[in-house]
Design a protein around this motif. Structure first.
Motif, short mmCIF file in Angstrom:
data_model
loop_
_atom_site.label_atom_id
_atom_site.label_comp_id
_atom_site.label_asym_id
_atom_site.label_seq_id
_atom_site.Cartn_x
_atom_site.Cartn_y
_atom_site.Cartn_z
N ASP A 178 40.69 47.79 33.76
CA ASP A 178 41.87 48.22 34.45
C ASP A 178 42.65 46.98 35.08
OD1 ASP A 178 39.90 47.76 36.48
OD2 ASP A 178 40.20 49.47 37.78
N ARG A 179 42.20 45.72 35.18
CA ARG A 179 42.96 44.83 35.48
C ARG A 179 43.99 44.31 34.46
NH1 ARG A 179 37.96 45.29 37.66
NH2 ARG A 179 37.58 44.22 39.77
N CYS A 180 45.01 43.43 35.14
CA CYS A 180 46.05 42.98 34.31
C CYS A 180 46.53 41.75 35.15
CB CYS A 180 47.26 44.26 34.02
SG CYS A 180 48.53 43.41 32.99
N ASP A 181 46.97 40.89 34.27
CA ASP A 181 47.81 39.60 34.66
C ASP A 181 49.21 39.50 35.10
OD1 ASP A 181 48.42 39.75 32.17
OD2 ASP A 181 48.02 37.74 31.76
N ARG A 214 64.82 36.13 30.32
CA ARG A 214 63.83 35.89 31.21
C ARG A 214 63.70 36.44 32.50
NH1 ARG A 214 63.02 29.34 32.39
NH2 ARG A 214 61.16 29.64 33.66
N GLU A 215 65.05 36.45 33.26
CA GLU A 215 64.95 37.01 34.39
C GLU A 215 64.58 38.36 34.44
OE1 GLU A 215 69.31 37.18 32.84
OE2 GLU A 215 67.45 35.97 32.67
N CYS A 216 65.10 39.14 33.57
CA CYS A 216 64.61 40.58 33.43
C CYS A 216 63.15 40.82 33.31
CB CYS A 216 65.23 41.37 32.41
SG CYS A 216 65.06 43.23 32.33
N SER A 265 58.09 42.28 35.10
CA SER A 265 56.51 42.07 35.14
C SER A 265 56.06 41.64 36.29
CB SER A 265 56.16 41.38 33.72
OG SER A 265 56.80 40.18 33.82
N GLY A 266 56.83 40.85 37.16
CA GLY A 266 56.38 40.30 38.21
C GLY A 266 55.87 38.97 38.13
#
Length: 333
Positions: free
Chosen positions: A28-31, A134-136, A141-142
């Motif tokens: 359940d982890r994500c980067d 890239r900015e979006c 996605s943080g």
């Protein structure tokens, strides 16, 4: 794992839907912290000792395979964060009855694992990418992750994956303007684009600026001269449209504006062994206590059959948008 004495009957629910597809979360982890999936600062992840082990996963998937579930998709969180994932993939691909093993990923780790996954028997990839700006991407996605995703796409093609599907969650006021450029990019690179309506799962999903895909489909049909296709690609819910030469395809996944519950063929197994019967309902089966309590294969199969009987007819995202409080990453993709 020893085979049962005879071939069990397939899993068919009370609405006469045959269950042939298991989405299997290995973490359940994500980067990343995509705005519609995991909130910033979230730390309430499942304890590792509660994760199903590879042996437990192999046993459960083997039983599903005996029950006619032929498609397995590895999901998360981000599944490539699970250590030694290619080893698990190889074990699952070798199980009797498993005909299709695929993977959903954000591709940030894919450049390091693509060859091993392909060798292990993963045949298809779904890659999340919500914009080419890239900015979006950073905002949604943080993390400034576009370059690593592009490297993952290159590695996936080099490893021979086909088809490679790009999943784009379309959100009002966020990435509407990126749809046509994404379609053109996919047509050029040979990727299959899938546009997805945001679902109100947890606070993140309810704040995802839902946008119906109906007007977008009409817009893209005119722009690229798309025609509806009567094809199935991977057993999922997408409705596909194609360019006249067949080289460009776009799938539309519309769980809100045009739900596909009547043909739902899937269930989801979370990393802690919870089997969810519907993404938008609470019916579930806790398999981990049975697996660790000495249950026989016959007992597990009986429990699976009982659980399938609980599978609801449809979700209630429209009627009760605040019903599901768990985040998407907790359910398993």
């Amino acid at each position: 794992m020893a085979a049962l004495p005879s071939s069990p009957a397939p899993l068919i629910d009370r609405f006469n839907r045959r269950i042939s597809y298991l989405r299997l979360s290995v973490t359940d982890r994500c980067d990343l912290r995509c705005t519609y999936c995991i909130p910033q600062g979230f730390k309430d992840f499942e304890e590792p000792e509660h994760w199903l082990t590879f042996d437990e996963i192999e046993r459960v998937v083997g039983l599903f395979g005996q029950l006619g579930v032929a498609r397995i998709r590895l999901t998360g969180g981000e599944p490539l964060l699970r250590k030694n994932l290619p080893d698990l993939a190889a074990r699952l691909a070798a199980l009797p009855g498993i005909e299709d093993l695929s993977l959903s990923t954000n591709a940030t780790q894919l450049d390091r694992h693509a060859k091993a996954l392909r060798k292990a028997g993963v045949g298809r990839l779904n890659i999340s990418l919500d914009s080419l700006r890239r900015e979006c991407v950073t905002h949604l996605s943080g993390r400034d992750s576009l370059a690593s995703v592009m490297a993952g796409l290159d590695a996936a093609q080099a490893a021979g994956f086909s088809p490679i599907k790009l999943n784009m969650v379309v959100m009002k006021g966020e990435n509407e303007q990126d749809i046509e450029p994404m379609a053109a990019f996919c047509f050029e690179r040979g990727f299959l684009l899938r546009l997805i309506e945001a679902m109100p799962m947890g606070d993140t999903g309810r704040n995802a600026h839902y946008l119906s895909l109906d007007p977008i489909r009409e817009r893209l049909a005119k722009r690229f001269n798309l025609q509806p296709q009567a094809i199935e690609l991977g057993g999922g819910p997408a409705r596909y449209w194609s360019t006249p030469d067949g080289r460009g395809q776009i799938g539309f996944i519309t769980p809100i504006s045009q739900h596909f519950c009547a043909t739902c063929n899937r269930v989801r197994l979370s990393v802690d062994g919870t089997l969810y019967l519907c993404l938008g309902q609470e019916e579930k089966l806790e398999l981990r206590p049975m697996l660790r309590g000495g249950a026989s294969d016959e007992e597990l199969i009986a429990a699976l059959r009982d659980a399938i009987e609980l599978k609801p007819e449809r979700h209630e995202f429209l009627e009760q948008p605040k019903k599901i409080v768990r985040f998407m990453s907790m359910t398993g993709g």
